[in-house]
Design an enzyme around this catalytic site. Sequence first.
Site, PDB file in Angstrom:
ATOM      1  CE1 TYR A  56      -7.671   3.758  -7.555  1.00 54.64           C
ATOM      2  CE2 TYR A  56      -7.079   5.401  -9.499  1.00 54.64           C
ATOM      3  CZ  TYR A  56      -6.749   4.487  -8.615  1.00 54.64           C
ATOM      4  OH  TYR A  56      -5.419   4.219  -8.444  1.00 54.64           O
ATOM      5  CG  HIS A 123      -4.987  -1.595  -8.709  1.00 54.09           C
ATOM      6  ND1 HIS A 123      -6.210  -0.856  -8.638  1.00 54.09           N
ATOM      7  CD2 HIS A 123      -4.252  -0.579  -7.940  1.00 54.09           C
ATOM      8  CE1 HIS A 123      -6.213   0.451  -8.224  1.00 54.09           C
ATOM      9  NE2 HIS A 123      -4.914   0.553  -7.516  1.00 54.09           N
ATOM     10  CB  SER A 202       1.183   8.708  -3.243  1.00 51.51           C
ATOM     11  OG  SER A 202      -0.098   8.504  -3.192  1.00 51.51           O
ATOM     12  N   PRO A 203       3.230  11.123  -5.350  1.00 48.76           N
ATOM     13  CG  PRO A 203       3.597  12.393  -7.418  1.00 48.76           C
ATOM     14  CD  PRO A 203       2.727  11.258  -6.589  1.00 48.76           C
ATOM     15  CG  LEU A 204       2.806  16.339  -4.959  1.00 52.94           C
ATOM     16  CD1 LEU A 204       1.653  16.875  -5.248  1.00 52.94           C
ATOM     17  CD2 LEU A 204       4.157  17.210  -4.662  1.00 52.94           C
ATOM     18  N   GLY A 205       3.203  12.801  -1.389  1.00 55.78           N
ATOM     19  CA  GLY A 205       2.996  12.109  -0.051  1.00 55.78           C
ATOM     20  C   GLY A 205       1.437  12.520   0.171  1.00 55.78           C
ATOM     21  NE  ARG A 206      -1.201   7.669   0.648  1.00 62.66           N
ATOM     22  CZ  ARG A 206      -1.616   6.479  -0.308  1.00 62.66           C
ATOM     23  NH1 ARG A 206      -2.444   7.059  -1.077  1.00 62.66           N
ATOM     24  NH2 ARG A 206      -1.116   5.413  -0.698  1.00 62.66           N
ATOM     25  N   GLY A 207      -0.437  14.493  -0.731  1.00 61.30           N
ATOM     26  CA  GLY A 207      -0.781  15.989  -0.752  1.00 61.30           C
ATOM     27  C   GLY A 207      -0.028  16.536   0.671  1.00 61.30           C
ATOM     28  CG  PHE A 208       1.983  15.353   4.981  1.00 57.48           C
ATOM     29  CD1 PHE A 208       1.081  15.494   5.977  1.00 57.48           C
ATOM     30  CD2 PHE A 208       3.416  15.389   5.268  1.00 57.48           C
ATOM     31  CE1 PHE A 208       1.591  15.818   7.062  1.00 57.48           C
ATOM     32  CE2 PHE A 208       3.747  15.667   6.495  1.00 57.48           C
ATOM     33  CZ  PHE A 208       2.647  16.069   7.583  1.00 57.48           C
TER      34      PHE A 208
END
Length: 322
Positions: A56, A123, A202-208
């Site tokens: 990162y 990773h 990404s539990p928020l779907g990459r913010g989606f």
Amino acid sequence: MNHATLGTLSVGRLGLGCMGMSAFYSGANTDEAESIRTIHRALDLGVTMLDTAEMYGPHTNEELVGRALAGRRDGVVIATKFGVHARSEGGRVLDGTPANVRRSVEGSLQRLGTDRIDLYYQHRMDPETPIEETVGALAELVAEGKILHYGLSEAGEATIRRAHAVHPVTALQTEYSLWTRDPAEELLPVLRELGIGLVPYSPLGRGFLTGAIRKAEDLDAGDFRLSNPRFAGENLDANLRIVDAVERIATDIDATPAQVALAWVLAQGDDIAPIPGTKRVSRLEENVGADALVLTAEQLAALADLPRAAGERYADMSSIGR
């Protein structure tokens, strides 16, 4: 905050993904001071696990986390990752060799300003290096006290079993959310058989799933989601139906879509600790509110019945699930 158990490691059941503070998403690298405030606020709210990786930045995110933890190291579970290197000409190299394991951990320890890493992930799996060799090197680092636990990221069942036979795996990290259910559903029986925890990224779907992204124009030009199949054309239009359903439940219970999406993941077990990412205190506080949100059986069933997301998780899936 309630806690989750990953193998023998206890963590606050909501962690903090730090990647977006330094790389890949819209607005990355814009406000280090706010990112550090976000990390400090997370610790104040009972978040114990901070997730980063050497790639990162590369390296700059570990450095940021290290600066944020100066004087606050105790009680924090630092999770970082090794094994992916970016090529200057583009693309990535996967390296799970024992030499790279040791080289990488020394660099991460220095950047993080610590004498041990609590949870050290591979990773992505290196197809050229047997997992037994990689885990053998990780076991040596555990014996030396440089890492306390190790995990795998985006590994398949056979690899997990082979790794666990050499030295117990503490956690598997994979994408898992209301729009990405298949990986965890397929692997959870194996993880629970072996006593391995699940760390969904990404539990928020990459913010989606927050409802904040409804068209490609909502993303900055350099945002990697513009190359993600799920954010493109007809796929994006189809996936908005998932967001709309989450928003309806959120409205009914006076919560936010992000809190509903996270509460669904948390309801899947006390051996699951998602790491929603943010670089803003306000979003962090919203996410942590999901810890107190209990969805009814009817709400959980309605969410479980939602369609799966349209489109692959990545444009290139070749290194996933090995």
